[in-house]
Scaffold this active site. Structure first.
Site, short mmCIF file in Angstrom:
data_model
loop_
_atom_site.label_atom_id
_atom_site.label_comp_id
_atom_site.label_asym_id
_atom_site.label_seq_id
_atom_site.Cartn_x
_atom_site.Cartn_y
_atom_site.Cartn_z
N GLY A 38 -94.54 -2.17 77.61
CA GLY A 38 -95.40 -1.03 77.30
C GLY A 38 -94.80 -0.18 76.18
O GLY A 38 -93.68 -0.42 75.72
N TYR A 142 -99.52 -18.16 86.48
CA TYR A 142 -100.06 -16.81 86.26
C TYR A 142 -101.23 -16.55 87.22
O TYR A 142 -101.24 -15.57 87.97
CB TYR A 142 -100.49 -16.63 84.80
CG TYR A 142 -101.29 -15.37 84.58
CD1 TYR A 142 -100.71 -14.12 84.79
CD2 TYR A 142 -102.62 -15.43 84.20
CE1 TYR A 142 -101.46 -12.96 84.62
CE2 TYR A 142 -103.36 -14.28 84.02
CZ TYR A 142 -102.78 -13.04 84.24
OH TYR A 142 -103.52 -11.90 84.09
N LEU A 191 -106.39 -14.02 70.66
CA LEU A 191 -107.18 -14.43 69.49
C LEU A 191 -107.59 -13.26 68.59
O LEU A 191 -107.36 -13.32 67.37
CB LEU A 191 -108.43 -15.19 69.97
CG LEU A 191 -109.32 -15.68 68.83
CD1 LEU A 191 -108.62 -16.76 68.02
CD2 LEU A 191 -110.65 -16.20 69.37
N PHE A 209 -107.58 -23.53 68.00
CA PHE A 209 -107.04 -24.56 68.90
C PHE A 209 -108.15 -25.53 69.35
O PHE A 209 -108.66 -25.42 70.46
CB PHE A 209 -106.38 -23.90 70.12
CG PHE A 209 -105.15 -23.10 69.78
CD1 PHE A 209 -104.31 -23.46 68.73
CD2 PHE A 209 -104.82 -21.97 70.54
CE1 PHE A 209 -103.16 -22.72 68.44
CE2 PHE A 209 -103.68 -21.22 70.25
CZ PHE A 209 -102.85 -21.60 69.20
N ARG A 284 -105.04 -26.44 72.76
CA ARG A 284 -103.91 -25.83 73.48
C ARG A 284 -104.01 -26.31 74.93
O ARG A 284 -105.09 -26.25 75.53
CB ARG A 284 -104.04 -24.30 73.40
CG ARG A 284 -102.90 -23.54 74.01
CD ARG A 284 -103.00 -22.05 73.72
NE ARG A 284 -104.10 -21.42 74.44
CZ ARG A 284 -104.36 -20.11 74.41
NH1 ARG A 284 -103.61 -19.29 73.68
NH2 ARG A 284 -105.38 -19.61 75.09
N1 UDP Z 1 -107.16 -19.31 70.36
C1 UDP Z 1 -107.11 -19.99 69.16
N2 UDP Z 1 -106.07 -19.71 68.31
C2 UDP Z 1 -105.09 -18.80 68.60
C3 UDP Z 1 -105.16 -18.11 69.83
C4 UDP Z 1 -106.22 -18.39 70.69
O1 UDP Z 1 -107.97 -20.82 68.84
O2 UDP Z 1 -104.17 -18.64 67.79
C5 UDP Z 1 -108.28 -19.59 71.29
C6 UDP Z 1 -107.82 -20.10 72.65
O3 UDP Z 1 -107.71 -21.50 72.64
C7 UDP Z 1 -108.96 -19.60 73.56
C8 UDP Z 1 -109.45 -18.34 72.86
O4 UDP Z 1 -108.95 -18.39 71.52
O5 UDP Z 1 -110.01 -20.53 73.56
C9 UDP Z 1 -108.93 -17.06 73.51
O6 UDP Z 1 -107.52 -17.19 73.66
P1 UDP Z 1 -106.61 -15.97 74.10
O7 UDP Z 1 -105.19 -16.46 74.03
O8 UDP Z 1 -106.97 -14.77 73.30
O9 UDP Z 1 -107.03 -15.66 75.59
P2 UDP Z 1 -107.09 -16.62 76.90
O10 UDP Z 1 -108.50 -17.15 76.95
O11 UDP Z 1 -106.05 -17.67 76.75
O12 UDP Z 1 -106.80 -15.67 78.02
#
Ligand code: UDP
Length: 332
Positions: A38, A142, A191, A209, A284
């Protein structure tokens, strides 16, 4: 009856927006935060008890010395990828930390609790949108560490009469429309901030991703929900527990509408007027193609309605904060 609302993780992203909203509504707030993730600046002057959820003596003293009416529990570790490589950290902070907090509450008869839960408790449901009655079968530590917290709440209600609301967030995003608070994680993995940083020239590019998912444009769809709409839901949950015996409840918090990764990139381009450099990368691990939640239950039971539900409104508020605070809170 106590008067103070204890907000754990109140110096973090969603916690700080909720603290600001509580104080604006005239509530007395005490933040509990270890400031590991934080930011002191995000407190905007709210009172801080600095300490760890793992310190049982500290928690016992805090509850014995203050007149606490209810707890909003945001403090947690929340990186899905890290939870896979370091599960102990997640069970320790999220599960044991929460247990310590519940024990301290029960010892002093504090009986109102709102949990930051997550859509990750559902795992990979077979149908969309996700509704609360669907099986909870998390696919990473998580999600599992948060599901354990939901179970504890059910049992603490039975044993100690503790009322609770678990709010299962979808993708928290956006920033305080007044521009005082925003999203500042280190490292940043989410993202929307990454796309904004690329638009601002702070990153060379964003990697998408995967573009071979079974979705209309091939990229993953997520349900982005504004951080202030999340904050408002916590306050509705508190008011509901204050006015009647709510028992143990769990609600989804999403916009019931998803945006793809490419739609997010387009939204940032539209709002900022800048081109976002991006490349298509591999998938990912652990990313389901589409996660969208129905929030009909909290709308019908608590009257929650998202006020900033459109992806452009969400992105615009985030853009405003990032462009005013290019180094995040470190630049304050
Ligand atoms: N994502 C992406 N590139 C990045 C980070 C995230 O394409 O550098 C995609 C990720 O695969 C997911 C979406 O964006 O489909 C949201 O990802 P984020 O990590 O923000 O949140 P999550 O859904 O994992 O909680």
């Amino acid at each position: 009856m106590g008067s103070v609302i204890l907000v754990t993780g109140g110096a973090g992203y969603i916690g700080s927006h909720t603290v600001k909203m509580l104080r604006a509504g005239g509530r007395e707030v005490l933040v509990l935060d270890d400031l590991c993730e934080g930011h002191r600046e995000a407190l905007l002057g709210a009172e801080l008890a600095e300490g760890s959820m793992l310190d049982r003596a500290f928690l016992a003293d805090l509850f014995a010395s203050r007149d606490i009416a209810a707890v909003f529990h945001f403090a947690a570790r929340c990186y899905v990828g890290e939870s896979v490589t370091d599960p102990g950290k997640y069970y320790r902070f999220n599960a044991i930390g929460t247990l310590n907090l519940l024990d301290a509450m029960a010892a002093q008869g504090v009986d109102k609790f709102v949990l930051s839960s997550t859509c990750a408790t559902y795992g990979e449901p077979e149908s969309m949108p996700i509704v609360e009655g669907m099986p909870q079968s998390p696919v990473n530590p998580y999600g599992a560490s948060k599901l354990v917290c939901e179970w504890m709440l059910r049992d603490f209600h039975r044993a100690h009469g503790m009322q609770s609301v678990s709010l299962r967030y979808f993708n928290a995003a956006g920033a305080d429309p007044a521009g005082e608070l925003g999203e500042d994680h280190a490292p940043e993995t989410h993202l929307i901030p990454l796309v904004i940083q690329a638009a601002m020239g702070q990153r060379d590019k964003v990697t998408v991703f995967g573009d071979d998912y079974p979705t209309p444009d091939g990229t993953c769809i997520r349900d982005y929900v504004h951080v202030c709409d999340l904050a408002a839901a916590h306050i509705l949950a508190l008011e509901a527990m204050e006015s009647s015996q709510l028992g143990v409840k769990a609600f989804n918090l999403g916009n019931s509408a998803g945006s793809s990764v490419l739609e997010v990139i387009r939204a940032v381009e539209k709002v900022s007027g800048k081109k976002v450099p991006y490349e298509i990368g591999g998938r990912r691990a652990g990313d389901p193609p589409r996660l969208v939640g129905s929030s009909e239950l909290i709308t019908s039971e608590l009257g929650w309605q998202p006020r900033l539900g459109d992806i452009h409104q969400i992105v615009e508020s985030a853009w405003n904060w990032h462009s005013k605070h290019p180094s995040g809170y470190a630049g304050e």
